[in-house]
Design a protein around this motif. Structure first.
Motif, PDB file in Angstrom:
ATOM      1  N   ASP A 262       0.845  -1.203   0.000  1.00 41.86           N
ATOM      2  CA  ASP A 262       0.000   0.000   0.000  1.00 41.86           C
ATOM      3  C   ASP A 262       0.875   1.246   0.000  1.00 41.86           C
ATOM      4  O   ASP A 262       2.004   1.255   0.501  1.00 41.86           O
ATOM      5  N   GLY A 263       0.310   2.299  -0.562  1.00 43.40           N
ATOM      6  CA  GLY A 263       1.025   3.566  -0.555  1.00 43.40           C
ATOM      7  C   GLY A 263       1.019   4.186   0.844  1.00 43.40           C
ATOM      8  O   GLY A 263       0.009   4.149   1.549  1.00 43.40           O
ATOM      9  N   ALA A 264       2.150   4.759   1.254  1.00 46.22           N
ATOM     10  CA  ALA A 264       2.277   5.349   2.587  1.00 46.22           C
ATOM     11  C   ALA A 264       3.097   6.638   2.502  1.00 46.22           C
ATOM     12  O   ALA A 264       4.121   6.688   1.802  1.00 46.22           O
ATOM     13  N   ALA A 279       5.276   2.673  -3.433  1.00 42.71           N
ATOM     14  CA  ALA A 279       3.891   2.481  -3.893  1.00 42.71           C
ATOM     15  C   ALA A 279       3.174   3.822  -3.984  1.00 42.71           C
ATOM     16  O   ALA A 279       2.425   4.093  -4.940  1.00 42.71           O
ATOM     17  N   ALA A 280       3.402   4.704  -3.007  1.00 44.07           N
ATOM     18  CA  ALA A 280       2.761   6.021  -3.034  1.00 44.07           C
ATOM     19  C   ALA A 280       3.310   6.867  -4.179  1.00 44.07           C
ATOM     20  O   ALA A 280       2.558   7.612  -4.832  1.00 44.07           O
TER      21      ALA A 280
END
Length: 288
Positions: A262-264, A279-280
């Motif tokens: 997941d984007g963070a 990912a972000a």
């Protein structure tokens, strides 16, 4: 310390004043007794010669008496009217004329020609204290005049008084010298290390744990400086250890954020971006 020194100085000054005053009072009393006895002795030996108008015998006796002791400063003989007719070191002129100056003796107001005891007084001169003795000259119930004797102070008493004064002055100066040296010692040995400790504490409070105090001082103050340096070393060690732990935690967090699918995005309390995972970046189309 200065107050204690002042008290000691005042006590020493008071004791000195008391000692010198006691010595002087004893000296005056002894001079009075000695002068009275001496005056009666001179009057008893001089009165017969004066009654016979034998000035030659009077001069012979007075000269022998004057030369036999250093205590007598002067001998003066005056007639009933107070006119001086013989004395040592003064004597009347051998030739009397109209130009001859007659000298009179100044008798004390309390002096009595009928008194059986000599009149004694002390007065100060540029050469020191002198004891004046006035004795009536009486022979077979007839008043012939007065003999005045000047007596020098007792040299032993004068020496003792001066010695006491000089010793007290020396002690007074020594006490204040010790105070001044103590103040200098305090400034060099105590004040400077305390100032260094104060600066060190301020640096430690400012998180400068590299601060050290290097002063070659022993005793309790030296132990205090050693304890401060040990404390600074421990704080520096703790700081280094905390930095390592924080760095390890940051590396672990970076690794964790980089591996999740997941984007963070990580921001701080000022809403500033401090970390974005791959990912972000892909979702937001951000270039590295």
């Amino acid at each position: 310390m200065a107050a204690a020194t002042l008290v000691v100085s005042l006590v020493m000054s008071g004791l000195t004043f008391w000692a010198v005053n006691t010595i002087q009072q004893d000296a005056r009393l002894n001079d009075t007794r000695f002068g009275s006895d001496l005056g009666l002795l001179v009057a008893a030996n001089a009165a017969p010669a004066i009654a016979d108008n034998n000035l030659e015998e009077l001069a012979r006796f007075s000269s022998r008496f004057f030369q036999s002791t250093s205590s007598v400063r002067y001998l003066i003989y005056a007639d009933e009217g107070g006119n001086i007719f013989f004395g040592i070191p003064y004597s009347a002129a051998e030739v009397q004329n109209s130009l001859t100056i007659k000298r009179r003796i100044a008798l004390p107001e309390d002096y009595s020609i009928n008194s059986a005891l000599p009149f004694v007084r002390q007065h100060m001169t540029p050469a020191g204290q002198v004891t004046d003795v006035f004795v009536p000259l009486n022979h077979e119930g007839k008043y012939l005049g007065t003999v005045a004797i000047g007596i020098n102070p007792n040299p032993t008493v004068v020496t003792s008084s001066n010695l006491t004064r000089d010793v007290t002055i020396a002690v007074f100066i020594s006490i204040w010298t010790m105070v001044i040296l103590g103040a200098v010692f305090n400034a060099l040995i105590i004040t400077k290390p305390i100032k260094e400790l104060l600066i060190g504490v301020k640096n430690i409070a400012a998180k400068n744990f590299k601060q050290r105090i290097d002063l070659p001082i022993g005793g309790e103050l030296g132990e205090l400086i050693a304890s401060f340096n040990y404390m600074a070393e421990r704080l520096e060690s703790y700081e280094a250890q905390n930095i390592e732990e924080l760095t390890a935690e940051k590396t672990k967090l970076d690794t964790l954020l980089s591996t999740i699918a997941d984007g963070a995005i990580l921001i701080n309390t000022d809403m500033e971006v401090i970390l974005v995972n791959p990912a972000a970046r892909h979702l937001l189309n951000w270039q590295e």
